[in-house]
Design an enzyme around this catalytic site. Structure first.
Site, short mmCIF file in Angstrom:
data_model
loop_
_atom_site.label_atom_id
_atom_site.label_comp_id
_atom_site.label_asym_id
_atom_site.label_seq_id
_atom_site.Cartn_x
_atom_site.Cartn_y
_atom_site.Cartn_z
N TYR A 165 0.82 -1.21 0.00
CA TYR A 165 0.00 0.00 0.00
C TYR A 165 0.85 1.27 0.00
CZ TYR A 165 -3.27 -3.61 1.44
OH TYR A 165 -3.99 -4.78 1.51
N TYR A 208 -14.40 -5.75 2.95
CA TYR A 208 -13.06 -5.99 2.41
C TYR A 208 -12.82 -7.49 2.42
CZ TYR A 208 -8.02 -6.38 1.99
OH TYR A 208 -6.76 -6.74 1.58
N ASP A 266 -16.90 -14.43 5.49
CA ASP A 266 -15.46 -14.19 5.52
C ASP A 266 -15.07 -13.88 6.98
OD1 ASP A 266 -12.90 -13.14 5.50
OD2 ASP A 266 -13.25 -11.77 3.81
N LYS A 277 -5.50 -15.90 8.95
CA LYS A 277 -4.85 -15.06 9.96
C LYS A 277 -4.50 -15.84 11.23
CE LYS A 277 -6.41 -10.54 8.28
NZ LYS A 277 -5.12 -10.08 7.77
#
Length: 423
Positions: free
Chosen positions: A16, A144, A249, A278
Site C-alpha cells: 500500500y 473488504y 469471511d 490469519k
C-alpha cells in the site's frame, strides 16, 4: 542499520505504498509476546497483532516447537493424491470447533485465496445444477475481502482501497452496508433495516447471483463497521429462499477476536461456506481454510483449484498447535476483557474536535476521525512512545494480541488518545 534501511528504501516495495516516496520503515529484529524489538533496542507493543493474526502473541513456545519438529520430518509434499498427518489433525480440530455441517475443508495459502476458492465453490455448485447464468456475486458495501482479483471485486467499490482499478474489476452486485449498529435495537420489522434492499436485489437479479459474501458482524479493513447480528439472520433466510449460497469471511474475526469463538455465533447463523485465516496459525505463517457444508460440496464436483503449497505440513502442524492453544483457554473472555477496558479508556476521545466516532467490540478498538490521519508523524510517534499503530484513512484502531495485560493495554489506549488529539 543505515545501510539496510537505505537498501530497503531503494529496492523493497512495501504494501500500500508508492515506490520512491514511501516513508522510512522501522527495522524489526525480534518479536516475542506482545513486543516488537527494533534494531536499536527500543521496543513497541504490537497493537496491530501484525495485521490481526498474532492473536496469542508472537512466537508462542508450543507453536515454535510444532514448526521445528515438523521441519525435521516433512517440510512439504504435494497434496494431490497424497495426504499427511498434520492436515488430518488440523481438520479434526476445525470440524470439532465449527458448527455442525461445516465439515468439508479446503486449504490454501492466504485469506484472499480462501475467498477466491469460496467463489469458485459457489459458482461451480450453481453451474452443476444447470444454472448457467449464476456467475456473479452479491455483497454489502463497506466490506473488504482481500487483494486478489476476484476478492478485489467484492470490496467496497467506492470507499474501498481498490476503487482506482475502475472497470478493470468485474462488476458485482452491491447493497448498502448493514445499517443497524452492533448493540443498537433491531426493530421488529427487520426488512426495513437493509434487508428490503437485499430482497429486491434477489428478486430482480437472483438468476445471475451465485452467492452473497460478507464479513459477519465486523466489516474490517474498509471501515471497521460493527453491525447488528440480526441482519445475518434475515440474510440467511433470503439466501435460502432464492437458493443463493451464503459465504462468511471470518479471516479477521475468527478465533475469539469479536468476543465469541467465531462471529457467526453472535447471530446463530451457519453459512454455506466459511473462510478462515490469519489467527488460524497464531500468526506464525500463512495458511487459510475454506470450509463448506457437505450439501454444497456435493454439488461442486471436482473443485478446479490446487495451490502448490496447499495444506503445507509445516503450516498445518503449526495451525493444529494453535488450535490446541486456542481451545485450551477462554480467549473469547480475554477479548471481552479488552473490549471493556478499551471502551472505558477510549471514551474521552469522543470529546476531541477531530473525532467522529469511538467504537469497540471484542478485542477491537476504533477511533474514527473526521479527516484522514498523516502516517509519517504517527510512525515516528509510535517508535518514540513504544506502541505500534498503523491507521488507514480516517481510522485509528487497535487489535492487540489477546494476551495483552491491563497495564500494557492502557499504554495502547493512551497512545491512541494522543494521536486522536493531534499528538
Amino acid at each position: 542499520m543505515t545501510d539496510d534501511l537505505a537498501f530497503d528504501a531503494a529496492h523493497v516495495w512495501h504494501p500500500y505504498t508508492a515506490r520512491f516516496t514511501a516513508a522510512p520503515q522501522h527495522k524489526i529484529v525480534a518479536a516475542k509476546g506482545i513486543w516488537l524489538t527494533l534494531e536499536d533496542g527500543r521496543r513497541m507493543i504490537d497493537a496491530m497483532s501484525s495485521w490481526w493474526c498474532t492473536a496469542f502473541g508472537h512466537a508462542p513456545e508450543p507453536l515454535v516447537k510444532a514448526l521445528q519438529d515438523q521441519a525435521a520430518t516433512l517440510p512439504h509434499v504435494m497434496f494431490g493424491g497424497l495426504t499427511h498427518r498434520p492436515a488430518i489433525e488440523l481438520t479434526r480440530r476445525l470440524v470439532k470447533a465449527l458448527p455442525e455441517g461445516l465439515d468439508q475443508v479446503f486449504y490454501s495459502d492466504s485469506g484472499s485465496v480462501a475467498v477466491e476458492v469460496a467463489v469458485k465453490m459457489a459458482i461451480q455448485a450453481q453451474l452443476a445444477q444447470g444454472r448457467r447464468g449464476r456467475t456473479r456475486l452479491a455483497t454489502a458495501r463497506g466490506g473488504y475481502h482481500g487483494d486478489t482479483w476476484t476478492a478485489m471485486s467484492l470490496c467496497d467499490p467506492e470507499a474501498g482501497m481498490h476503487a482506482h482499478f475502475g472497470r478493470a474489476i468485474a462488476p458485482q452486485h452491491f447493497v448498502a452496508r448493514p445499517p443497524v449498529a452492533y448493540g443498537a435495537d433491531w426493530p421488529d420489522e427487520g426488512r426495513l433495516n437493509g434487508l428490503a434492499e437485499v430482497e429486491a436485489l434477489f428478486e430482480r437479479h437472483g438468476d445471475q447471483i451465485a452467492a452473497f459474501i460478507l464479513e459477519p458482524v465486523v466489516q474490517g479493513a474498509s471501515g471497521m463497521h460493527f453491525y447488528h447480528p440480526a441482519y445475518l439472520q434475515g440474510l440467511r433466510a433470503l439466501c435460502n429462499r432464492h437458493d443463493i449460497a451464503l459465504i462468511f469471511d471470518e479471516i479477521a474475526t475468527g478465533f475469539s477476536r469479536t468476543g465469541s469463538d467465531f462471529a457467526l455465533h453472535k447471530a446463530g447463523v451457519v453459512p454455506d461456506i466459511l473462510c478462515l485465516g490469519k489467527a488460524l496459525t497464531g500468526g506464525m505463517m500463512s495458511l487459510a481454510a475454506t470450509v463448506a457444508t457437505r450439501d454444497l460440496a456435493g454439488r461442486v464436483g471436482a473443485l478446479m483449484h490446487g495451490p502448490t503449497f496447499m495444506a503445507n505440513p509445516l503450516a498445518c502442524a503449526v495451525a493444529a498447535a494453535a488450535m490446541d492453544l486456542w481451545q485450551g483457554h477462554d480467549w473469547s473472555a480475554e477479548a471481552r476483557r479488552i473490549e471493556a477496558q478499551l471502551t472505558q479508556e477510549l471514551a474521552p476521545a469522543r470529546g476531541f474536535a477531530g473525532v467522529a466516532d469511538v467504537r469497540c467490540l471484542g478485542g477491537i478498538g476504533v477511533i474514527e476521525m473526521k479527516a484522514p490521519l498523516p502516517l509519517d508523524p504517527i510512525h515516528r510517534f509510535c517508535a518514540q512512545t513504544g506502541v505500534w499503530l498503523r491507521p488507514f484513512g480516517r481510522l485509528l484502531y487497535a487489535m492487540p494480541p489477546l494476551t495483552i495485560g491491563p497495564d500494557d493495554l492502557s499504554r495502547v489506549s493512551a497512545a491512541m488518545r494522543m494521536i486522536a488529539g493531534g499528538l
